[in-house]
Design a protein around this motif. Structure first.
Motif, short mmCIF file in Angstrom:
data_model
loop_
_atom_site.label_atom_id
_atom_site.label_comp_id
_atom_site.label_asym_id
_atom_site.label_seq_id
_atom_site.Cartn_x
_atom_site.Cartn_y
_atom_site.Cartn_z
N PRO A 6 69.47 8.86 -43.47
CA PRO A 6 69.59 7.59 -42.97
C PRO A 6 68.74 6.65 -43.09
CG PRO A 6 69.50 9.56 -41.42
CD PRO A 6 69.00 10.15 -42.89
N VAL A 61 73.06 6.65 -45.72
CA VAL A 61 73.70 6.04 -44.74
C VAL A 61 72.93 4.93 -43.73
CG1 VAL A 61 73.38 8.08 -43.13
CG2 VAL A 61 75.34 6.70 -42.72
N GLN A 94 71.06 -6.89 -32.16
CA GLN A 94 71.52 -5.83 -31.56
C GLN A 94 71.28 -4.63 -32.16
OE1 GLN A 94 76.04 -5.97 -30.83
NE2 GLN A 94 75.89 -3.87 -29.92
N GLU A 97 71.10 2.30 -30.13
CA GLU A 97 70.39 3.46 -29.59
C GLU A 97 70.30 4.99 -30.34
OE1 GLU A 97 71.44 4.04 -25.53
OE2 GLU A 97 70.56 2.02 -25.04
N PRO A 98 69.25 5.58 -30.48
CA PRO A 98 69.13 6.65 -31.11
C PRO A 98 70.15 7.68 -30.98
CG PRO A 98 67.02 5.76 -30.64
CD PRO A 98 67.95 4.93 -30.28
N VAL A 101 73.35 6.64 -32.68
CA VAL A 101 73.17 6.78 -34.08
C VAL A 101 73.08 8.19 -34.40
CG1 VAL A 101 71.22 6.62 -35.99
CG2 VAL A 101 71.74 4.55 -34.50
N CYS A 119 65.38 12.26 -42.66
CA CYS A 119 65.11 10.77 -41.93
C CYS A 119 63.57 10.58 -42.01
CB CYS A 119 65.90 10.70 -40.60
SG CYS A 119 65.12 11.86 -39.36
N GLY A 120 63.59 9.01 -41.54
CA GLY A 120 62.15 8.83 -41.35
C GLY A 120 61.61 9.24 -39.91
N LYS A 121 60.34 9.39 -39.71
CA LYS A 121 59.91 9.89 -38.36
C LYS A 121 59.97 8.81 -37.16
CE LYS A 121 54.86 9.05 -37.23
NZ LYS A 121 53.69 9.64 -37.19
N ASP A 127 60.13 1.83 -32.89
CA ASP A 127 59.05 2.78 -32.72
C ASP A 127 59.53 4.18 -31.54
OD1 ASP A 127 57.43 1.72 -34.50
OD2 ASP A 127 56.32 0.68 -32.85
N ASN A 129 61.20 7.29 -32.53
CA ASN A 129 60.91 8.31 -32.95
C ASN A 129 61.48 9.34 -32.40
OD1 ASN A 129 59.64 10.86 -33.69
ND2 ASN A 129 57.55 10.12 -33.49
N THR A 131 65.43 9.77 -33.56
CA THR A 131 66.95 9.81 -33.91
C THR A 131 67.01 11.22 -34.54
OG1 THR A 131 66.87 7.51 -34.13
CG2 THR A 131 68.59 8.63 -35.52
N GLN B 134 58.46 -4.26 -24.00
CA GLN B 134 59.89 -4.43 -23.39
C GLN B 134 60.16 -3.79 -22.19
OE1 GLN B 134 62.96 -3.35 -26.45
NE2 GLN B 134 63.73 -5.30 -26.21
N VAL B 136 62.89 -2.09 -19.94
CA VAL B 136 64.33 -1.43 -19.95
C VAL B 136 64.66 -0.80 -18.88
CG1 VAL B 136 65.00 -1.16 -22.28
CG2 VAL B 136 63.27 0.44 -21.38
C1 LIG Z 1 63.30 -1.25 -24.67
C2 LIG Z 1 64.60 -0.88 -25.32
C3 LIG Z 1 65.65 -1.63 -25.11
C4 LIG Z 1 66.89 -1.53 -25.91
N1 LIG Z 1 68.15 -2.16 -25.42
C5 LIG Z 1 69.03 -2.15 -26.22
C6 LIG Z 1 70.33 -2.86 -26.15
O1 LIG Z 1 70.30 -3.83 -25.13
N2 LIG Z 1 71.35 -2.61 -26.80
C7 LIG Z 1 71.32 -1.85 -27.99
O2 LIG Z 1 72.38 -1.64 -28.46
N3 LIG Z 1 70.14 -1.02 -28.15
C8 LIG Z 1 69.26 -1.07 -27.37
N4 LIG Z 1 68.27 -0.33 -27.62
C9 LIG Z 1 68.14 0.62 -28.54
C10 LIG Z 1 67.19 0.24 -29.46
O3 LIG Z 1 67.13 -0.97 -29.80
C11 LIG Z 1 67.19 1.11 -30.84
O4 LIG Z 1 68.38 1.05 -31.32
C12 LIG Z 1 66.68 2.19 -30.66
O5 LIG Z 1 65.30 2.15 -30.05
C13 LIG Z 1 66.54 2.73 -32.24
O6 LIG Z 1 65.10 3.22 -32.06
P1 LIG Z 1 64.43 3.65 -33.71
O7 LIG Z 1 65.37 2.64 -34.49
O8 LIG Z 1 63.20 3.13 -33.28
O9 LIG Z 1 64.80 4.97 -33.97
P2 LIG Z 1 63.98 6.22 -34.62
O10 LIG Z 1 64.18 7.27 -33.77
O11 LIG Z 1 62.40 5.78 -34.38
O12 LIG Z 1 64.30 6.28 -36.01
C14 LIG Z 1 63.81 7.39 -36.67
C15 LIG Z 1 64.76 7.43 -37.94
O13 LIG Z 1 66.20 7.69 -37.64
C16 LIG Z 1 66.91 6.80 -38.75
N5 LIG Z 1 67.85 5.76 -38.16
C17 LIG Z 1 67.72 5.21 -36.85
N6 LIG Z 1 68.40 4.32 -36.75
C18 LIG Z 1 69.00 4.03 -37.62
C19 LIG Z 1 70.35 3.49 -38.10
N7 LIG Z 1 71.12 2.36 -37.23
N8 LIG Z 1 70.93 3.73 -39.17
C20 LIG Z 1 70.26 4.55 -40.01
N9 LIG Z 1 69.44 5.23 -39.66
C21 LIG Z 1 68.73 5.11 -38.82
C22 LIG Z 1 66.14 6.60 -39.81
O14 LIG Z 1 65.92 7.57 -40.67
C23 LIG Z 1 64.81 6.49 -39.01
O15 LIG Z 1 63.83 6.44 -39.79
C24 LIG Z 1 67.01 -0.56 -26.67
C25 LIG Z 1 65.84 0.28 -26.92
C26 LIG Z 1 64.69 0.04 -26.49
C27 LIG Z 1 63.52 0.85 -26.72
#
Ligand SMILES: Cc1cc2nc3c(=O)[nH]c(=O)nc-3n(C[C@H](O)[C@H](O)[C@H](O)COP(=O)(O)OP(=O)(O)OC[C@H]3O[C@@H](n4cnc5c(N)ncnc54)[C@H](O)[C@@H]3O)c2cc1C
Ligand SMILES: Cc1cc2nc3c(=O)[nH]c(=O)nc-3n(C[C@H](O)[C@H](O)[C@H](O)COP(=O)(O)OP(=O)(O)OC[C@H]3O[C@@H](n4cnc5c(N)ncnc54)[C@H](O)[C@@H]3O)c2cc1C
Lengths: 253, 308
Positions: A6, A61, A94, A97-98, A101, A119-121, A127, A129, A131, B134, B136
């Motif tokens: 991913p 993906v 937009q 959320e993990p 995902v 996947c990435g950490k 940030d 950490n 998924t 942020q 939330v």
């Molecule tokens: C304060 C806050 C508010 C938020 N508000 C909203 C909101 O209003 N609406 C909303 O939709 N979401 C919201 N979110 C969700 C958020 O924005 C992120 O989607 C979520 O925090 C993703 O975390 P990360 O990308 O840091 O994933 P991590 O878990 O840090 O990612 C780890 C690994 O997972 C894989 N990965 C993660 N995302 C993807 C991807 N999209 N595609 C492919 N691989 C992926 C990659 O390998 C990545 O290295 C919010 C989150 C936070 C923290």
């Protein structure tokens, strides 16, 4: 074995982010976007496994906006065999959320019959950490996070993890989720011929509905603000002056 | 409302600093129950029971929890989850490994590295390497979150909560511990030290890093490093401070030969006093430093060490 990687499209790590004045979030208009640096390392590791003969196919993906195509093309140019884009948002601001995902990734991993997810950490934007660990839970698979070394040994993988105390080595049963840390490898640059070749590699487009996943967020953003700024400091002219300041002004030594 | 807090236990020893700061964070949310688990953890559980404001301590002493593998610990926490509105842990690498798994098994989101708790549903956390904060709100039935301990004060001790033993939950049997490589050190722990002295790429080699360590030892400080210093092999990985390393907020942080990339600042900019020693007056580290010294570190650091 097939490996699923991913990859997330995020603001480039060199860009200084700007918080929007109305508190609604971070300004992503016209900023440079790149592949999450941790995910480049995951792609690199998967390709190296393939080069060593431990893996037959590397599938990249991404879940997000249409523009994540570029991120997937980068993965293909590095050496991934094919790509899947799950278009889950129209607005670049937009984020998915993990948990959502992870649900989509679970469906992809099952449909493709992969033996490992690399996947990435963490993604450097949110940030979180989270998924990889969430995906492991949903699949009921083993997890090895923050990997700095991965060795596949038949039905198991031996993984060295970067932890608070130093390094921990564990053995996990396959299929497994491994999340990669920065020191696992140095990702290659895609060569021009490979960038050209990547344009012809298959890139499928899907939607969350294709996998029956609801991406409605569980969290809502109340506001986004700038952290408190530090007050300006002073330059000192000598070590003696520094010691005097630390003793008399700051009182920390 | 009630909180289940995973105590930070490593090889039978409680990390008092991380656990007691997490208690401070959780106390306003309701009764705090600390879960201690490990191959041996009864001493840790007894110690946790002395933290002020703790209602109860659960002690799951069993070999399967020996190395805090994610799968069995997550299964244990999920088996207890029904009684709690909030499930939390200090944001250590153990908790970062375990909590998202717990959350997904409960079909709820996780919030990592929470730096402020506004109310039972609303949390603050840093994003983009700390360049934005942020706030939330979570609509989930159970809130699962990890706590950035550097943002909270230490809870006192003197409490005497009851300690209850727990049987082990089912072990999914998916992983196995092989070995730990832990560097023994008499220095204070990086994340709780009052003073941290860190070296970067400017230090130039593993041998030269002794200059940084000598200053640290003179000050009774912990030693930190930038990613560049760790990647170059000057310092071990567990010394890395930053977005992807440890987050520290000591009374005094001394950055030596570190340029001040945002990813490094993410891990130290909440320190009370920051000192930067760098030969490049343009280095961004000077923008966050309370006291900046433009100097060659090979002269300034030994001089500083000898004059203290
Ligand atoms: C304060 C806050 C508010 C938020 N508000 C909203 C909101 O209003 N609406 C909303 O939709 N979401 C919201 N979110 C969700 C958020 O924005 C992120 O989607 C979520 O925090 C993703 O975390 P990360 O990308 O840091 O994933 P991590 O878990 O840090 O990612 C780890 C690994 O997972 C894989 N990965 C993660 N995302 C993807 C991807 N999209 N595609 C492919 N691989 C992926 C990659 O390998 C990545 O290295 C919010 C989150 C936070 C923290
Ligand atoms: C995804 C990602 C995550 C990252 N996470 C982290 C992280 O957690 N922590 C982290 O630190 N970095 C992290 N980085 C790396 C970060 O971007 C920087 O590359 C790194 O912090 C630079 O380290 P440095 O300051 O030691 O080296 P440099 O930037 O090379 O700076 C060296 C400094 O030493 C000074 N210097 C040289 N010689 C002397 C001398 N004789 N006397 C005095 N000064 C001297 C120079 O002027 C220079 O300012 C991350 C990067 C990415 C992409």
């Amino acid at each position: 074995m097939k490996v699923l990687v991913p990859v997330k499209r995020v603001i480039d790590y060199n860009v200084k982010v700007r918080v929007k004045a109305d508190g609604s979030g971070v300004d992503l208009a016209n900023v440079k976007m790149s592949m999450n640096p941790f995910d480049e390392i995951a792609v690199e590791e998967a390709i190296r496994m393939k080069e060593k003969g431990a893996v037959e196919e590397v599938i990249a993906v991404s879940i997000g906006v249409k523009q994540a195509q570029e991120t997937l093309r980068t993965a293909l140019a590095m050496g991934a065999d094919r790509a899947i884009l799950v278009v889950a948002a129209d607005d670049v601001h937009q984020d998915i959320e993990p948990l959502a995902v992870a649900k989509i990734l679970k469906a992809v991993a099952e449909a493709e019959g992969v033996g490992m997810v690399l996947c990435g950490k963490q993604a450097i934007d949110n940030d979180m950490n989270a998924t990889g660990q969430m995906l492991a839970a949903l699949l009921g698979w083993s997890q090895a996070t923050f990997a700095s070394k991965i060795e596949i040994e038949g039905e198991e993988a031996k993984v060295t993890r970067e932890v608070d105390g130093g390094l921990q080595t564990i053995k996990v049963k396959m299929p497994a989720i491994v999340s990669v840390d920065l020191r696992l490898n140095e990702p290659r640059y895609a060569s021009l011929p490979n960038i050209m070749k990547a344009k012809k590699k298959p890139l499928d487009e899907k939607t969350p509905a294709d996998f029956g996943v609801d991406v409605t967020p569980r969290l809502s953003v109340v506001k986004t603000t700038e952290p408190e700024a530090r007050k300006a400091g002073v330059m000192v002219g000598s070590v003696d002056e520094l010691i005097a300041k630390l003793k008399d002004e700051a009182g920390v030594i | 409302m009630a909180v289940l807090l995973l105590g930070e236990v490593t090889d039978g020893t409680l990390n008092m600093d991380a656990t007691a700061k997490a208690v401070t964070a959780c106390k306003p949310l309701g009764d705090v129950t600390i879960l201690c688990c490990g191959a041996s953890c009864s001493d840790a559980a007894k110690e946790a029971a002395t933290i002020e404001g703790v209602a109860k301590v659960l002690c799951a002493e069993n070999a399967v929890y020996g190395h805090r593998l994610a799968e069995p610990v997550a299964a244990l926490m999920v088996s207890l989850a029904g009684d709690y509105s909030h499930i939390a842990a200090p944001a250590t690498t153990d908790a970062k490994n375990i909590l998202p798994r717990v959350a997904a098994l409960l079909d709820v989101m996780v919030l990592t590295d929470v730096s402020g708790i506004v109310d039972a549903d609303t949390f603050e956390r840093p994003i983009y390497a700390g360049n934005a904060i942020q706030t939330v709100k979570s609509g989930d039935k159970t809130k699962v979150f990890s706590i950035r301990t550097s943002a909270f004060d230490l809870a006192g001790t003197g409490g005497s909560a009851s300690v209850e033993s727990l049987d082990a939950a089912e072990n999914p049997g998916l992983s196995e511990w092989i070995e730990d490589k832990v560097a023994e050190s008499d220095r204070p722990d990086l994340t709780s030290a009052g003073i941290v002295v860190s070296g970067g790429r400017g230090v130039g080699s593993e041998e030269n890093f002794a200059i940084v360590e000598k200053l640290a030892d003179k000050l009774g400080a912990a030693v930190g490093a930038s990613r560049a210093a760790v990647d170059s092999g000057y310092a071990p990985n567990d010394w890395q401070v930053g977005q992807t390393g440890k987050v520290v907020a000591p009374d005094l942080y001394i950055a030596i030969g570190i340029s001040g990339a945002i990813q490094h600042l993410a891990g130290m900019k909440d320190s009370k006093i920051i000192v930067a020693i760098n030969k490049d007056e343009e280095a961004p580290i000077f923008q966050v430093a309370d006291y900046g010294l433009i100097a060659d570190l090979f002269e300034a650091v030994p001089e500083l060490e000898s004059k203290l």
